[in-house]
Design a protein around this motif. Structure first.
Motif, PDB file in Angstrom:
ATOM      1  N   LEU A  49     -28.606 103.470 -92.973  1.00 22.57           N
ATOM      2  CA  LEU A  49     -28.670 103.517 -94.440  1.00 22.57           C
ATOM      3  C   LEU A  49     -29.309 104.813 -94.920  1.00 22.57           C
ATOM      4  CD1 LEU A  49     -29.776  99.864 -95.287  1.00 22.57           C
ATOM      5  CD2 LEU A  49     -27.522 100.885 -95.582  1.00 22.57           C
ATOM      6  N   PHE A  50     -30.398 105.235 -94.272  1.00 18.84           N
ATOM      7  CA  PHE A  50     -31.071 106.477 -94.643  1.00 18.84           C
ATOM      8  C   PHE A  50     -30.132 107.662 -94.449  1.00 18.84           C
ATOM      9  CE2 PHE A  50     -33.606 110.234 -93.932  1.00 18.84           C
ATOM     10  CZ  PHE A  50     -34.648 110.118 -94.836  1.00 18.84           C
ATOM     11  N   ALA A  51     -29.466 107.699 -93.291  1.00 18.19           N
ATOM     12  CA  ALA A  51     -28.560 108.813 -92.983  1.00 18.19           C
ATOM     13  C   ALA A  51     -27.434 108.885 -94.017  1.00 18.19           C
ATOM     14  CB  ALA A  51     -27.991 108.660 -91.576  1.00 18.19           C
ATOM     15  N   ALA A  52     -26.842 107.752 -94.347  1.00 18.13           N
ATOM     16  CA  ALA A  52     -25.754 107.735 -95.328  1.00 18.13           C
ATOM     17  C   ALA A  52     -26.255 108.132 -96.710  1.00 18.13           C
ATOM     18  CB  ALA A  52     -25.126 106.344 -95.374  1.00 18.13           C
ATOM     19  N   GLN A  53     -27.431 107.661 -97.070  1.00 17.11           N
ATOM     20  CA  GLN A  53     -28.010 107.960 -98.374  1.00 17.11           C
ATOM     21  C   GLN A  53     -28.282 109.456 -98.550  1.00 17.11           C
ATOM     22  OE1 GLN A  53     -31.854 106.118 -98.834  1.00 17.11           O
ATOM     23  NE2 GLN A  53     -31.700 106.070-101.056  1.00 17.11           N
ATOM     24  N   VAL A  60     -31.250 109.876 -87.042  1.00 16.98           N
ATOM     25  CA  VAL A  60     -32.089 110.381 -85.953  1.00 16.98           C
ATOM     26  C   VAL A  60     -33.507 109.834 -86.113  1.00 16.98           C
ATOM     27  CG1 VAL A  60     -30.790 112.524 -85.640  1.00 16.98           C
ATOM     28  CG2 VAL A  60     -32.688 112.482 -87.235  1.00 16.98           C
ATOM     29  N   THR A  61     -34.213 109.754 -85.003  1.00 17.90           N
ATOM     30  CA  THR A  61     -35.608 109.317 -85.060  1.00 17.90           C
ATOM     31  C   THR A  61     -36.496 110.508 -85.413  1.00 17.90           C
ATOM     32  OG1 THR A  61     -36.001 109.804 -82.740  1.00 17.90           O
ATOM     33  CG2 THR A  61     -35.199 107.582 -83.266  1.00 17.90           C
ATOM     34  N   ARG A  62     -37.707 110.208 -85.798  1.00 17.20           N
ATOM     35  CA  ARG A  62     -38.670 111.285 -86.083  1.00 17.20           C
ATOM     36  C   ARG A  62     -38.968 112.071 -84.808  1.00 17.20           C
ATOM     37  NH1 ARG A  62     -40.302 110.314 -91.274  1.00 17.20           N
ATOM     38  NH2 ARG A  62     -40.101 108.170 -91.958  1.00 17.20           N
ATOM     39  N   ALA A  66     -38.666 116.138 -84.105  1.00 19.07           N
ATOM     40  CA  ALA A  66     -39.724 116.943 -83.490  1.00 19.07           C
ATOM     41  C   ALA A  66     -39.207 117.643 -82.237  1.00 19.07           C
ATOM     42  CB  ALA A  66     -40.928 116.061 -83.154  1.00 19.07           C
ATOM     43  N   SER A  67     -38.398 116.954 -81.454  1.00 19.90           N
ATOM     44  CA  SER A  67     -37.835 117.559 -80.237  1.00 19.90           C
ATOM     45  C   SER A  67     -36.902 118.718 -80.579  1.00 19.90           C
ATOM     46  CB  SER A  67     -37.072 116.511 -79.426  1.00 19.90           C
ATOM     47  OG  SER A  67     -37.934 115.501 -78.990  1.00 19.90           O
ATOM     48  N   ALA A  68     -36.087 118.560 -81.614  1.00 21.60           N
ATOM     49  CA  ALA A  68     -35.184 119.635 -82.027  1.00 21.60           C
ATOM     50  C   ALA A  68     -35.976 120.850 -82.504  1.00 21.60           C
ATOM     51  CB  ALA A  68     -34.236 119.141 -83.127  1.00 21.60           C
ATOM     52  N   ASP A  69     -37.052 120.606 -83.263  1.00 23.01           N
ATOM     53  CA  ASP A  69     -37.914 121.717 -83.706  1.00 23.01           C
ATOM     54  C   ASP A  69     -38.570 122.405 -82.511  1.00 23.01           C
ATOM     55  OD1 ASP A  69     -37.290 121.222 -86.345  1.00 23.01           O
ATOM     56  OD2 ASP A  69     -39.137 120.094 -86.760  1.00 23.01           O
ATOM     57  N   LEU A  70     -39.014 121.621 -81.539  1.00 20.02           N
ATOM     58  CA  LEU A  70     -39.617 122.190 -80.336  1.00 20.02           C
ATOM     59  C   LEU A  70     -38.593 123.011 -79.558  1.00 20.02           C
ATOM     60  CD1 LEU A  70     -42.055 122.426 -78.471  1.00 20.02           C
ATOM     61  CD2 LEU A  70     -41.307 120.304 -77.362  1.00 20.02           C
ATOM     62  N   PRO A  94     -28.340 116.814 -88.222  1.00 17.98           N
ATOM     63  CA  PRO A  94     -27.330 115.995 -88.889  1.00 17.98           C
ATOM     64  C   PRO A  94     -27.208 116.283 -90.384  1.00 17.98           C
ATOM     65  CG  PRO A  94     -29.283 114.684 -88.488  1.00 17.98           C
ATOM     66  CD  PRO A  94     -29.497 116.021 -87.807  1.00 17.98           C
ATOM     67  N   TRP A  95     -28.224 116.898 -90.985  1.00 21.34           N
ATOM     68  CA  TRP A  95     -28.192 117.140 -92.423  1.00 21.34           C
ATOM     69  C   TRP A  95     -27.538 118.484 -92.726  1.00 21.34           C
ATOM     70  CZ3 TRP A  95     -32.700 116.046 -89.713  1.00 21.34           C
ATOM     71  CH2 TRP A  95     -33.457 117.139 -89.312  1.00 21.34           C
ATOM     72  N   PRO A  96     -27.029 118.635 -93.939  1.00 23.89           N
ATOM     73  CA  PRO A  96     -26.401 119.906 -94.318  1.00 23.89           C
ATOM     74  C   PRO A  96     -27.410 121.055 -94.271  1.00 23.89           C
ATOM     75  CG  PRO A  96     -25.925 118.191 -95.940  1.00 23.89           C
ATOM     76  CD  PRO A  96     -26.947 117.632 -94.993  1.00 23.89           C
TER      77      PRO A  96
END
Length: 128
Positions: A49-53, A60-62, A66-70, A94-96
């Motif tokens: 729901l959050f992703a679609a909104q 994705v999880t928090r 954090a892993s992607a930023d790392l 996943p976000w624009p």
């Protein structure tokens, strides 16, 4: 509704009906509880729901964020230590991408776009 299913709540279990037996009434989930669950689901990035909104391609999880930023930070460090002038490509999110240029995207028809370009070219020619 995935979130409700994940918690073992079926859509038919929500609410209270006068025709319910005592057993069904005991199993019924209070609509206030469902409202709270949905409020949490719309604030949790791992929720569909959050992703679609928010227009994300996938939830994705928090920890994933954090892993992607790392990963990006390590890639940048590797580039710096290797004296490379090439900027590392960030791990896809996943976000624009708000920093991405949107060159070449228009709602104009090709003919209208050519007309705008022609008028701009004529306007620039008179400025010199």
């Amino acid at each position: 509704m995935w979130e409700l299913h994940h918690l073992g709540i079926d859509i038919e279990d929500i609410g209270d009906d006068e025709s319910y037996t005592d057993e069904q009434r005991a199993k019924a989930v209070d609509h206030v509880k469902v409202d709270r669950l949905l409020r949490v689901a719309t604030r949790e990035p791992s929720s569909v729901l959050f992703a679609a909104q928010h227009g994300w391609a996938f939830p994705v999880t928090r920890e994933w964020m954090a892993s992607a930023d790392l990963f990006d930070a390590i890639q940048a460090l590797i580039q710096v230590t290797a004296n490379s002038k090439r900027k590392p490509k960030p791990y896809p999110r996943p976000w624009p991408d708000s920093n991405a240029a949107s060159f070449g995207k228009t709602d104009l028809s090709p003919a209208d776009a050519r007309e705008v370009l022609r008028r701009n070219k004529e306007g620039l020619g008179h400025a010199h």
